[in-house]
Design a protein around this motif. Sequence first.
Motif, PDB file in Angstrom:
ATOM      1  N   LEU A 337       0.841  -1.193   0.000  1.00  0.00           N
ATOM      2  CA  LEU A 337       0.000   0.000   0.000  1.00  0.00           C
ATOM      3  C   LEU A 337       0.878   1.245   0.000  1.00  0.00           C
ATOM      4  O   LEU A 337       1.641   1.488   0.932  1.00  0.00           O
ATOM      5  CB  LEU A 337      -0.912  -0.006   1.232  1.00  0.00           C
ATOM      6  N   LEU A 338       0.789   2.038  -1.048  1.00  0.00           N
ATOM      7  CA  LEU A 338       1.577   3.264  -1.164  1.00  0.00           C
ATOM      8  C   LEU A 338       0.809   4.489  -0.685  1.00  0.00           C
ATOM      9  O   LEU A 338       1.391   5.433  -0.156  1.00  0.00           O
ATOM     10  CB  LEU A 338       2.014   3.474  -2.621  1.00  0.00           C
ATOM     11  N   GLU A 339      -0.519   4.468  -0.889  1.00  0.00           N
ATOM     12  CA  GLU A 339      -1.329   5.631  -0.523  1.00  0.00           C
ATOM     13  C   GLU A 339      -2.753   5.181  -0.277  1.00  0.00           C
ATOM     14  O   GLU A 339      -3.270   4.294  -0.966  1.00  0.00           O
ATOM     15  CB  GLU A 339      -1.283   6.673  -1.649  1.00  0.00           C
ATOM     16  N   LYS A 340      -3.404   5.776   0.710  1.00  0.00           N
ATOM     17  CA  LYS A 340      -4.809   5.476   0.993  1.00  0.00           C
ATOM     18  C   LYS A 340      -5.549   6.773   1.271  1.00  0.00           C
ATOM     19  O   LYS A 340      -5.079   7.603   2.055  1.00  0.00           O
ATOM     20  CB  LYS A 340      -4.923   4.536   2.199  1.00  0.00           C
ATOM     21  N   ARG A 341      -6.701   6.947   0.616  1.00  0.00           N
ATOM     22  CA  ARG A 341      -7.535   8.121   0.869  1.00  0.00           C
ATOM     23  C   ARG A 341      -8.974   7.671   1.047  1.00  0.00           C
ATOM     24  O   ARG A 341      -9.505   6.918   0.221  1.00  0.00           O
ATOM     25  CB  ARG A 341      -7.465   9.121  -0.290  1.00  0.00           C
ATOM     26  N   SER A 342      -9.598   8.119   2.098  1.00  0.00           N
ATOM     27  CA  SER A 342     -11.020   7.860   2.309  1.00  0.00           C
ATOM     28  C   SER A 342     -11.792   9.094   1.866  1.00  0.00           C
ATOM     29  O   SER A 342     -11.548  10.199   2.355  1.00  0.00           O
ATOM     30  CB  SER A 342     -11.311   7.557   3.780  1.00  0.00           C
ATOM     31  N   VAL A 343     -12.705   8.899   0.912  1.00  0.00           N
ATOM     32  CA  VAL A 343     -13.513  10.001   0.386  1.00  0.00           C
ATOM     33  C   VAL A 343     -14.848   9.982   1.098  1.00  0.00           C
ATOM     34  O   VAL A 343     -15.587   8.988   1.016  1.00  0.00           O
ATOM     35  CB  VAL A 343     -13.709   9.867  -1.132  1.00  0.00           C
TER      36      VAL A 343
END
Length: 522
Positions: A337-343
């Motif tokens: 996992l390089l990046e995680k964003r919760s919208v």
Amino acid sequence: MKILNYRLIIFILSIIFGVAFSMPSFLQTNSGKKISLGLDLQGGLHLLLGVKTQEAVVSKIKSIAATVKYYTDDEEILIEDLSINPDSVTFTVLDPDEVKRVDDMLKKIKGLVISKSQDNNYELTLTPQEIALTKDQAVSQAVETIRNRLDQFGLAEPTVIRQGKTDIVVELPGIKTQADEQAARELISKPANLELMAVDEDRADQVYTMSGSEASQYGDIILEDAKDPAKKYLVKEIPILNGSQVTDAQVAFDKSNQAIINFTLNSIGAKVFGDFTAKSVGKRLAIVLDGKVYSAPNIRERIGGGSGQISGGFSVVEAGNVAIALRSGALPASVELLEKRSVGPSLGADSIKASMIALIAGFALVVVFMIVYYGMAGVIANVALVTNIFIIIAIMAMFGATLTLPGMAGIVLTVGMAVDANVIITERIKELLRNKVSITKAVEDGYSNAMRAILDANVTTLLVSVILYVYGTGPIKGFAITISIGILASMLTAILGTHGIYESLLPKMNREKNLRKWFGMK
């Protein structure tokens, strides 16, 4: 002249189709196919994953070693010191008379560099081109594997696309709770690498006193038990089979009502499995999943049929996820996992509100302008416009399309484009009427004269939409799809539908001869 004509009948059927199939989306009913909202409209999870492509190269090396071992065992060719290195496979052929047969077999393996000494010591490596191809295929296969897993998991319209050489973007609309996020991440990242490996019975009792480097000298590796990490197994490094031979995996229950996984092998895997078990009666076969030994049963007899079983204290949910991962295929290389964003859904609500305001405002302005400027011809064009919107929503719902913010922008743009053809047609009719042509002839010639301009404009826009779809990413694809459907629908409603309405109204037009009322002419 008949009131009903084939053009009008087709137009009426298209209205019925559009209304019937778009209502579930507009009313959000429980039944019927509906449009799914994209990540930017309903919120969800955005992940950027990196594929460790070098692992795919190592896996390729191990696969070559397994091929060599199976071939030499099956053909009863004596070899020794078969070992796997990070970038090569080495072994020695003991009988010089068998060298040609081994060479012929190795030549069939694509992308292989074969180095051989006078003592028949072999070193097998991959060409730089094969290494690059293996890495590229690893990322492509990871994209397909992750997409298949998410589809089988039941997530609505996940987006899985490649970004650059080694990265993958995953968008999961509707993921809002921590539990859903964790389940999705585990399913995505699970390698699901199933291997059937022979236990080294000659040195099995030394496993607790042996180091990893000592085990490698005998062509072995040390693996932990899945349930008890303190329990160790000494197994042959080269697997008998791997997950690439698995064709199906289903959850079942044993006699004690514990969840287990039954798997089925393809024809090649079944043959290898049957041959190995026939030669290894009385020995143990370790069933290894993601580097952990789930069971190591004794082989009592030859196992035919190409099927097996994994048991290891699974919960029903865990067994289901593992079965999904096995069915959809193992990841060729692990992902990080390089990046995680919760919208958040609030962004979606704001986006929907803004888009709806733009859609309604644009629609209202177009409707008012058409009526004021073109009279009844504008009313007819507005009927086609409304039908056009219904058809767009209906077609997208039928195919289970995902509506994103660019897609909504496409619908807003389509509102303006939908009346474009009617404007061209009406202006052609007005030109003919100014030249004292009868209303009937003006209508027919107006459609004929406007046809080329309408087709040219729509076909060129459609070609651009196709290019956007082919080369664009997820949101751009959504915009291209919406525009394409809108163009095709507008050609149906404007060219065919409004023509049918005019034909049915021609008798009344000819009686009244009120050009201001019908076409907005002074």
